[in-house]
Design an enzyme around this catalytic site. Structure first.
Site, PDB file in Angstrom:
ATOM      1  N   LEU A 122      52.708  45.449   7.815  1.00 55.34           N
ATOM      2  CA  LEU A 122      52.769  46.965   7.200  1.00 55.34           C
ATOM      3  C   LEU A 122      53.962  47.647   7.961  1.00 55.34           C
ATOM      4  CD1 LEU A 122      49.393  48.337   6.668  1.00 55.34           C
ATOM      5  CD2 LEU A 122      50.587  46.470   5.301  1.00 55.34           C
ATOM      6  N   GLU A 124      57.196  48.886  10.128  1.00 54.25           N
ATOM      7  CA  GLU A 124      58.684  48.324  10.035  1.00 54.25           C
ATOM      8  C   GLU A 124      59.402  49.250  11.054  1.00 54.25           C
ATOM      9  OE1 GLU A 124      59.163  47.137   5.259  1.00 54.25           O
ATOM     10  OE2 GLU A 124      60.744  48.831   6.279  1.00 54.25           O
ATOM     11  N   SER A 129      55.324  54.280  10.450  1.00 57.92           N
ATOM     12  CA  SER A 129      53.959  54.487   9.691  1.00 57.92           C
ATOM     13  C   SER A 129      54.192  54.884   8.164  1.00 57.92           C
ATOM     14  CB  SER A 129      52.864  55.272  10.393  1.00 57.92           C
ATOM     15  OG  SER A 129      52.657  54.829  11.897  1.00 57.92           O
ATOM     16  N   ILE A 334      38.448  56.370  40.959  1.00 56.83           N
ATOM     17  CA  ILE A 334      37.313  56.218  41.685  1.00 56.83           C
ATOM     18  C   ILE A 334      37.605  54.639  42.495  1.00 56.83           C
ATOM     19  CG2 ILE A 334      34.933  55.622  41.385  1.00 56.83           C
ATOM     20  CD1 ILE A 334      34.914  57.779  39.458  1.00 56.83           C
ATOM     21  N   GLY A 336      40.202  53.419  43.471  1.00 56.39           N
ATOM     22  CA  GLY A 336      41.050  53.429  44.517  1.00 56.39           C
ATOM     23  C   GLY A 336      42.159  52.266  44.424  1.00 56.39           C
ATOM     24  N   GLY A 337      42.308  51.770  45.436  1.00 62.54           N
ATOM     25  CA  GLY A 337      43.475  50.702  45.677  1.00 62.54           C
ATOM     26  C   GLY A 337      42.915  49.511  44.904  1.00 62.54           C
ATOM     27  N   GLU A 360      47.758  55.075  18.466  1.00 61.61           N
ATOM     28  CA  GLU A 360      46.860  55.709  17.591  1.00 61.61           C
ATOM     29  C   GLU A 360      46.629  56.872  17.738  1.00 61.61           C
ATOM     30  OE1 GLU A 360      46.448  53.200  15.671  1.00 61.61           O
ATOM     31  OE2 GLU A 360      46.942  51.562  17.054  1.00 61.61           O
ATOM     32  N   THR A 362      49.054  59.716  19.161  1.00 57.63           N
ATOM     33  CA  THR A 362      49.724  60.678  19.085  1.00 57.63           C
ATOM     34  C   THR A 362      50.529  60.617  17.479  1.00 57.63           C
ATOM     35  OG1 THR A 362      51.461  58.831  19.848  1.00 57.63           O
ATOM     36  CG2 THR A 362      50.861  60.608  21.322  1.00 57.63           C
ATOM     37  N   GLU A 364      48.560  60.582  15.082  1.00 57.03           N
ATOM     38  CA  GLU A 364      47.211  60.902  14.169  1.00 57.03           C
ATOM     39  C   GLU A 364      47.679  61.901  13.233  1.00 57.03           C
ATOM     40  OE1 GLU A 364      44.040  60.139  12.208  1.00 57.03           O
ATOM     41  OE2 GLU A 364      45.187  58.651  13.775  1.00 57.03           O
TER      42      GLU A 364
END
Length: 378
Positions: A122, A124, A129, A334, A336-337, A360, A362, A364
């Protein structure tokens, strides 16, 4: 409060069982190879789970939009790519149903059984959109149509057997009339497919597609020629709730990983979850996941009752995408590394969430404005 029916509970349990037994490990392969979404679609077809929201007269289960939201959430909790692959097949089936109806019955039934795997072409490069601005053309030449144009972010294109394509059979860019839905073989001469190397939802076959003088029979048109625009908008408005389900799943998967990590990892003599800032952040993330799911199920429930629910579905999709981005970021902090290791689950879900937020979330409000304009014209 939403209470699932016995049928929906059984459906959720089947999808959850498949996700934990298959997708949990397979997700790593999909992410590493950027391939494999076809397996998800085929597995669902073989398990008779693929037609969850398709009416029984077309070979589906007729469980409705809540079942669709459940399936995308469960898959999304382990892999955005796996969930997106399922969504694409259902998005294609919704387009065939909304635009073709009974005339597309055989193709819908084949899709429900995964005898055909559909790509959705759809968007292009220049139109985005805005379906009314599409420039791909299918011009008549004898008993055939000649298809030319470009599509971007074409989901499932790299492993599809058929493509559902929106093209202009008459009129000029900007006209809402003259747009037709085509169903074509994905391997026809003149079709170029270049799989995109996206940071997230990997394995879903998202590709750039170019049509170079592709010759197709005129009966490739699904539904009435030149009259696909309104049906396409309707199908996309309905399918947006599946995107909300994907994002809810990504968010839920990240929160579950973070809670497990914080409960078992000790620092300064106590579990991380007992550290006040970590506990508060996890509680906040958990609440947002629950809220996103409720928004998604509310919109799905309205859709199942025949209400268009354009505003409700748009709200769910937007909020779920933002929630996925926020909760995966919290999970990374949470861990971390350790969470930064390429291919770790939280790192993978973080990349999936960022794709959902950009693709999806930004856009909307723009899509919601389009849907409202159609409501006002009725």
């Amino acid at each position: 409060m939403f209470e699932l029916s016995k049928e929906l509970e059984e459906y959720r349990n089947k999808v959850r069982d498949y996700t934990q037994k298959v997708v949990k490990d397979y997700a790593k392969t999909m992410d590493e190879t950027n391939d494999g979404g076809d397996k998800i679609v085929k597995d669902f077809g073989e398990m008779d789970l693929l037609g969850m929201k398709i009416p029984t007269k077309y070979g589906g289960l007729g469980l409705g939009e809540i079942a669709f939201a459940i399936a995308t959430e469960e898959l999304g909790s382990e892999s955005g790519g796996a969930s997106h692959s399922l969504h694409t097949q259902l998005n294609a089936l919704q387009l065939l149903l909304s635009i073709g109806g009974d005339s597309a019955k055989d193709w819908i039934e084949r899709g429900v059984k995964a005898k055909e795997i559909y790509a959705v072409a759809l968007t292009e490069p220049t139109a985005g959109s805005d379906l009314g601005a599409l420039q791909t053309t299918a011009k008549p030449d004898g008993n055939e149509l000649v298809l030319n144009g470009e599509k971007i972010f074409t989901s499932a294109a790299s492993f599809s057997t058929k493509m559902v394509v929106l093209a202009r059979t008459s009129g000029n860019p900007g006209d809402k009339n003259g747009i037709s839905l085509l169903l074509i073989d994905s391997k026809l001469p003149g079709i170029e497919i270049h799989k995109l190397d996206l940071m997230g939802i990997r394995g879903a076959g998202v590709s750039y597609v170019k049509f170079n003088n592709v010759r197709i029979p005129k009966d490739s048109i699904i539904g009435k020629e030149g009259d696909a625009f309104r049906g396409a908008i309707k199908a996309l408005m309905i399918s947006r709730n599946g995107y909300a389900g994907i994002a809810v799943g990504i968010a839920r998967g990240a929160v579950e990983e973070a809670i497990n990590r914080a409960s078992t990892r000790k620092q300064f003599g106590k579990a991380l979850i007992e550290q006040e800032w970590i506990g508060f952040n996890l509680a906040d993330a958990y609440i947002k996941v629950e809220a996103a799911r409720l928004l998604t199920w509310r919109a799905a429930s309205l859709l199942d009752k025949g209400v268009e629910a354009l505003t409700e579905a748009s709200m769910a999709k937007y909020f779920a995408a933002v929630t996925a981005a926020e909760t995966t970021r919290t999970a990374l902090h949470i861990f971390g590394g350790h969470g930064l290791n390429r291919g770790s689950k939280v790192e993978r879900l973080y990349r999936d969430a960022k794709i959902m937020e950009i693709a999806e979330g930004t856009n909307e409000m723009q899509l919601l404005a389009v849907s409202r304009s159609f409501q006002q014209k009725k």
